[in-house]
Design a protein around this motif. Structure first.
Motif, PDB file in Angstrom:
ATOM      1  N   GLU A   1       0.838  -1.196   0.000  1.00 22.84           N
ATOM      2  CA  GLU A   1       0.000   0.000   0.000  1.00 22.84           C
ATOM      3  C   GLU A   1       0.868   1.239   0.000  1.00 22.84           C
ATOM      4  O   GLU A   1       1.822   1.347   0.776  1.00 22.84           O
ATOM      5  N   PHE A   2       0.521   2.198  -0.865  1.00 28.00           N
ATOM      6  CA  PHE A   2       1.303   3.408  -1.043  1.00 28.00           C
ATOM      7  C   PHE A   2       0.461   4.635  -0.730  1.00 28.00           C
ATOM      8  O   PHE A   2      -0.714   4.709  -1.068  1.00 28.00           O
ATOM      9  N   LYS A   3       1.091   5.593  -0.096  1.00 29.07           N
ATOM     10  CA  LYS A   3       0.484   6.897   0.140  1.00 29.07           C
ATOM     11  C   LYS A   3       1.014   7.840  -0.930  1.00 29.07           C
ATOM     12  O   LYS A   3       2.222   8.045  -1.040  1.00 29.07           O
ATOM     13  N   VAL A   4       0.106   8.426  -1.724  1.00 22.64           N
ATOM     14  CA  VAL A   4       0.531   9.315  -2.803  1.00 22.64           C
ATOM     15  C   VAL A   4       0.383  10.783  -2.431  1.00 22.64           C
ATOM     16  O   VAL A   4       0.856  11.656  -3.155  1.00 22.64           O
ATOM     17  N   GLY A   5      -0.282  11.062  -1.308  1.00 21.11           N
ATOM     18  CA  GLY A   5      -0.430  12.437  -0.867  1.00 21.11           C
ATOM     19  C   GLY A   5      -1.295  12.518   0.376  1.00 21.11           C
ATOM     20  O   GLY A   5      -2.035  11.583   0.693  1.00 21.11           O
ATOM     21  N   ASP A   6      -1.208  13.635   1.080  1.00 20.34           N
ATOM     22  CA  ASP A   6      -2.058  13.856   2.253  1.00 20.34           C
ATOM     23  C   ASP A   6      -3.472  14.247   1.842  1.00 20.34           C
ATOM     24  O   ASP A   6      -4.414  14.104   2.617  1.00 20.34           O
ATOM     25  N   VAL A   7      -3.616  14.767   0.639  1.00 21.32           N
ATOM     26  CA  VAL A   7      -4.914  15.162   0.081  1.00 21.32           C
ATOM     27  C   VAL A   7      -5.065  14.453  -1.256  1.00 21.32           C
ATOM     28  O   VAL A   7      -4.080  13.960  -1.829  1.00 21.32           O
ATOM     29  N   PRO A   8      -6.304  14.357  -1.784  1.00 18.04           N
ATOM     30  CA  PRO A   8      -6.486  13.686  -3.073  1.00 18.04           C
ATOM     31  C   PRO A   8      -5.523  14.207  -4.132  1.00 18.04           C
ATOM     32  O   PRO A   8      -5.364  15.406  -4.322  1.00 18.04           O
ATOM     33  N   THR A   9      -4.878  13.271  -4.812  1.00 18.72           N
ATOM     34  CA  THR A   9      -3.819  13.569  -5.762  1.00 18.72           C
ATOM     35  C   THR A   9      -4.075  12.798  -7.052  1.00 18.72           C
ATOM     36  O   THR A   9      -4.476  11.638  -7.013  1.00 18.72           O
TER      37      THR A   9
END
Length: 347
Positions: A195-203
């Motif tokens: 699982e990857f986080k691409v940003g703190d807000v929708p990106t």
């Protein structure tokens, strides 16, 4: 991928001629067209190939035309690399869709909304005559962040054998890798994810890159896979099992304890939550609040393979869910119980 891993060696360029026609409705990233409408260098994705389905989803650039067939070199399009190792194909124009990559680190319009210049025209001096500051404030609600590669991080996995820190899955280093914990794969298939986080807000993201060691060096290399994205912000963001005592990725939750399948030192706040096992041959599918945006398979090559989502998406989390390994149906023993890869890239 094996216990005694060696660096992959990509094959020399090859060009294959298919005879596929688009008999299925294509979910386009851009649009479809015939000869002469797409110039050389256009970024495209292969769709609807039936005799060679393993190529579906792969991204490349048009290098020329021969009648209604395009000469496409796959990969090395969204990311740079040694084009000498490119794979060549000659699909019909009806099996291609244009891929439009959003600019990195630049805000872009939310999917399905009016683009900012149109809002400016409708509400600004030439339209309703609203104050410039007010119009800009309205536009700010219609924008999402452009992808920033520096913010990409691995935040969890279904399991991990513990060879290296999960962050190594984001590097180009082919002397490190991610391999799942032993057991959840059966007969070379199952469900294991990163699982990857691409940003703190929708990106905005639309393409994934995967590097594996090809056979015979990579029996554990992921072959069939899907990509799931978080679409419901009400769902707690974290690996499967969040909200069921696992702690998810809640910054207040304790770090995962080190141990077998947990990697070296527990990796701080990365979470390891096993996917619930299903009967052999059955797929569990995405969790509630998540949606599948790509089903595809890797080719047996050693460079970074690029594949496009069915459509660009605005999200904060992406999961690469591995469904089979390269040894499925070709080997027995330890190779049938794990899956792995060298590198994942997203943009």
């Amino acid at each position: 991928m094996s216990d005694s891993e060696s660096s992959p060696h990509a094959p020399t360029p090859r060009l294959s001629t298919g005879s596929e026609s688009d008999s299925q409705q294509d979910v386009s990233v851009g649009g479809s067209a015939g000869e002469g409408q797409w110039p050389v260098g256009t970024l495209v994705v292969l769709r609807g190939l039936q005799s060679k389905p393993e190529y579906n989803g792969h991204v490349g650039r048009i290098m020329g035309w021969s009648g209604n067939r395009a000469e496409v070199f796959l990969h090395f399009a969204a990311w740079s690399g040694r084009r000498a190792t490119a794979v060549g194909v000659k699909p019909q124009a009806s099996n291609l869709s244009v891929v439009k990559l959003a600019p990195l680190r630049q805000k872009t319009a939310v999917m399905g909304t009016v683009h900012p210049p149109m809002v400016q025209a409708l509400l600004g001096e030439r339209g309703r005559g609203l104050d410039v500051g007010l119009v800009e404030h309205v536009i700010s609600f219609l924008l999402v962040s452009g992808f920033d590669p520096d913010k990409l991080e691995v935040v969890g996995a279904s399991s991990d054998r513990g060879d290296y820190d999960l962050s190594e899955a984001l590097t180009r280093n082919t002397t490190t890798w991610w391999i799942s914990g032993d057991g959840n794969f059966r007969a070379g298939s199952g469900e294991e994810y990163l699982e990857f986080k691409v940003g703190d807000v929708p990106t905005r993201v639309s393409v994934i890159g995967i590097k594996i060691p090809p056979m015979p060096a990579g029996p554990l290399s992921v072959r069939k896979f899907r990509v799931d994205v978080l679409v419901d912000p009400a769902v707690q963001q974290g690996p499967t099992g969040a909200g069921k005592g696992s702690g998810g990725n809640d910054p207040q939750a304790p770090a995962a304890a080190p141990g077998k399948g947990q990697g070296k030192g527990g990796y701080g706040r990365q979470r390891f939550t096993p996917v619930e096992a299903t009967a052999e041959g059955q797929e569990r599918g995405p969790d509630p609040g998540w949606e599948t945006v790509l089903r595809a398979e890797t080719l047996d090559v050693g460079h970074l393979q690029e594949l496009a989502f069915d459509r660009p998406v605005d999200t904060t989390r992406v999961r690469l869910v591995c469904l089979t390994n390269a040894a499925m149906g070709r080997a027995e023993g330890h190779f049938m119980h794990c899956v792995g890869l060298f590198q994942v890239a997203i943009r």
